[in-house]
Scaffold this motif. Structure first.
Motif, PDB file in Angstrom:
ATOM      1  N   ASN A  59      34.454  46.028  49.354  1.00 35.84           N
ATOM      2  CA  ASN A  59      35.496  45.020  49.224  1.00 35.84           C
ATOM      3  C   ASN A  59      36.238  45.301  47.912  1.00 35.84           C
ATOM      4  OD1 ASN A  59      37.067  42.787  48.671  1.00 35.84           O
ATOM      5  ND2 ASN A  59      35.511  41.305  49.311  1.00 35.84           N
TER       6      ASN A  59
ATOM      7  N   ASP B 291      38.414  43.760  46.329  1.00 35.37           N
ATOM      8  CA  ASP B 291      38.655  42.590  45.482  1.00 35.37           C
ATOM      9  C   ASP B 291      37.484  42.320  44.537  1.00 35.37           C
ATOM     10  OD1 ASP B 291      41.143  42.119  46.649  1.00 35.37           O
ATOM     11  OD2 ASP B 291      40.246  40.910  48.245  1.00 35.37           O
ATOM     12  N   SER B 292      36.277  42.726  44.945  1.00 38.01           N
ATOM     13  CA  SER B 292      35.102  42.410  44.134  1.00 38.01           C
ATOM     14  C   SER B 292      34.279  43.636  43.727  1.00 38.01           C
ATOM     15  CB  SER B 292      34.198  41.427  44.887  1.00 38.01           C
ATOM     16  OG  SER B 292      33.749  42.010  46.111  1.00 38.01           O
ATOM     17  N   GLN B 293      34.560  44.803  44.303  1.00 35.59           N
ATOM     18  CA  GLN B 293      33.765  45.999  44.013  1.00 35.59           C
ATOM     19  C   GLN B 293      34.663  47.187  43.694  1.00 35.59           C
ATOM     20  OE1 GLN B 293      31.677  45.806  47.842  1.00 35.59           O
ATOM     21  NE2 GLN B 293      29.762  45.770  46.665  1.00 35.59           N
TER      22      GLN B 293
ATOM     23  N   ASN C 203      30.294  46.015  40.652  1.00 30.64           N
ATOM     24  CA  ASN C 203      31.063  44.785  40.760  1.00 30.64           C
ATOM     25  C   ASN C 203      32.195  44.842  39.747  1.00 30.64           C
ATOM     26  OD1 ASN C 203      29.463  43.658  42.793  1.00 30.64           O
ATOM     27  ND2 ASN C 203      27.967  42.989  41.286  1.00 30.64           N
ATOM     28  N   ARG C 204      33.355  44.358  40.132  1.00 27.52           N
ATOM     29  CA  ARG C 204      34.514  44.356  39.235  1.00 27.52           C
ATOM     30  C   ARG C 204      34.363  43.293  38.177  1.00 27.52           C
ATOM     31  NH1 ARG C 204      39.311  47.036  40.377  1.00 27.52           N
ATOM     32  NH2 ARG C 204      39.263  48.122  42.339  1.00 27.52           N
TER      33      ARG C 204
END
Length: 124
Positions: A60, A62-64, A123-124
């Protein structure tokens, strides 16, 4: 001014899916070593970029994010001009790591290099 290595080395994505990323890079003065041959580091940069783009297809965004952990490359054939094409395919897709195989050929389908890249999922 270039903002990414992809732009600086003129790498282009030709095909992108979870099972295959195909990219090409022209052999210009920007990717040659002093004796006029394709620089091995440029070949490795193309290989890792193709694997990383493939890795992003499995997370994903947006999150990774995907980061390189390890890469190896066997340079098979020298080249002075033309184009090289990287074809990255997954060997292992896990929750925190991925392993990709990358074959690099030229425009005549001659093997130039073979590489394996381990990616980390963060993770971002």
């Amino acid at each position: 001014m270039h903002t990414t290595l992809m732009e600086a080395l003129q790498m282009r994505v030709k095909e992108k899916s979870q099972q295959l990323v195909k990219m090409e890079m022209p052999i210009t003065g920007n990717v040659k070593q002093p004796m006029g041959f394709l620089h091995g580091g440029a070949t490795v940069a193309l290989a890792e970029t193709a694997a990383s783009i493939g890795g992003m297809e499995h997370v994903n965004p947006d999150s990774q994010a995907i980061v390189g952990i390890e890469i190896n490359c066997n340079h098979i054939k020298a080249k002075k001009d033309g184009t090289i094409i990287a074809m990255a395919t997954p060997i292992h897709i896990g929750k925190t790591t991925m392993v990709w195989n990358i074959q690099i050929e030229d425009e005549r389908e001659q093997l130039i290099a073979t590489s394996r890249c381990t990616l980390g999922v963060i993770n971002r």
